[in-house]
Design a protein around this motif. Structure first.
Motif, PDB file in Angstrom:
ATOM      1  N   UNK A  92     -16.278  -8.299 -34.639  1.00 25.66           N
ATOM      2  CA  UNK A  92     -15.900  -7.307 -33.559  1.00 25.66           C
ATOM      3  C   UNK A  92     -14.378  -7.097 -33.733  1.00 25.66           C
ATOM      4  N   UNK A  93     -13.735  -6.290 -34.181  1.00 23.89           N
ATOM      5  CA  UNK A  93     -12.380  -6.271 -33.673  1.00 23.89           C
ATOM      6  C   UNK A  93     -11.939  -5.950 -32.408  1.00 23.89           C
ATOM      7  N   UNK A  94     -12.296  -5.222 -31.112  1.00 21.24           N
ATOM      8  CA  UNK A  94     -12.328  -5.368 -30.117  1.00 21.24           C
ATOM      9  C   UNK A  94     -12.725  -7.041 -29.133  1.00 21.24           C
ATOM     10  N   UNK A  95     -13.852  -8.052 -29.518  1.00 20.33           N
ATOM     11  CA  UNK A  95     -13.681  -9.250 -29.233  1.00 20.33           C
ATOM     12  C   UNK A  95     -12.264 -10.033 -29.640  1.00 20.33           C
ATOM     13  N   UNK A  96     -12.325  -9.289 -31.075  1.00 24.52           N
ATOM     14  CA  UNK A  96     -10.946 -10.784 -31.749  1.00 24.52           C
ATOM     15  C   UNK A  96     -10.010  -9.994 -30.475  1.00 24.52           C
TER      16      UNK A  96
ATOM     17  N   UNK B 281      -7.105 -13.088 -29.447  1.00 23.59           N
ATOM     18  CA  UNK B 281      -5.935 -12.953 -28.651  1.00 23.59           C
ATOM     19  C   UNK B 281      -5.399 -13.138 -27.841  1.00 23.59           C
ATOM     20  N   UNK B 282      -5.547 -11.413 -26.304  1.00 26.91           N
ATOM     21  CA  UNK B 282      -4.984 -11.353 -25.876  1.00 26.91           C
ATOM     22  C   UNK B 282      -5.301 -13.015 -24.823  1.00 26.91           C
ATOM     23  N   UNK B 283      -6.494 -12.801 -24.003  1.00 28.83           N
ATOM     24  CA  UNK B 283      -6.609 -14.364 -23.697  1.00 28.83           C
ATOM     25  C   UNK B 283      -5.947 -15.772 -23.827  1.00 28.83           C
ATOM     26  N   UNK B 284      -5.230 -15.434 -25.438  1.00 28.42           N
ATOM     27  CA  UNK B 284      -4.966 -17.038 -25.931  1.00 28.42           C
ATOM     28  C   UNK B 284      -3.080 -16.700 -25.737  1.00 28.42           C
ATOM     29  N   UNK B 285      -2.876 -15.353 -25.728  1.00 26.26           N
ATOM     30  CA  UNK B 285      -1.319 -14.883 -25.614  1.00 26.26           C
ATOM     31  C   UNK B 285      -1.492 -14.209 -24.699  1.00 26.26           C
ATOM     32  N   UNK B 286      -0.087 -14.829 -23.610  1.00 29.36           N
ATOM     33  CA  UNK B 286      -0.339 -14.114 -22.167  1.00 29.36           C
ATOM     34  C   UNK B 286       1.366 -12.942 -23.338  1.00 29.36           C
ATOM     35  N   UNK B 287       2.130 -13.273 -23.824  1.00 24.55           N
ATOM     36  CA  UNK B 287       2.775 -12.863 -24.425  1.00 24.55           C
ATOM     37  C   UNK B 287       2.464 -11.240 -24.773  1.00 24.55           C
TER      38      UNK B 287
END
Length: 97
Positions: free
Chosen positions: A7-11, A15-21
């Motif tokens: 699920x691209x949206x979930x992926x 990633x957004x949760x892991x990478x604050x930048x």
């Protein structure tokens, strides 16, 4: 190896949760997108062409096009104010609460 459906949206959310930048970059891009979209809508509602806005603002038509292009160059504050003035707009900054 079997095909695994993702699920691209979930992926992306992961990633957004892991990478604050990355999250900050995406948020800023969304703000720019919304601003440019609103500017374009206002110009069109006023029935003005890019050429007319250019003449009123003292900017070139090419500069107006760049301001309105999503993913285009970010205008300087001076250029942005000239564009807004040509559309008879007020610029207001509001704190998030």
């Amino acid at each position: 190896m079997p095909f695994v459906k993702c699920d691209p949206k979930k992926e992306l959310e992961n990633e957004l949760k892991k990478d604050t930048n990355l999250k900050q970059y995406c948020d800023e891009f969304e703000q720019q997108y919304q601003l440019r979209k609103e500017l374009l809508e206002i110009r069109k509602k006023k029935g003005l062409t890019q050429k007319e806005v250019a003449k009123k603002s003292g900017l070139t038509q090419q500069m107006i096009s760049r301001i309105e292009t999503i993913g285009g160059n970010t205008p300087t504050l001076d250029t942005f104010i000239k564009y807004a003035n040509a559309l008879d707009m007020d610029i207001k900054i509001q704190a998030r609460i």
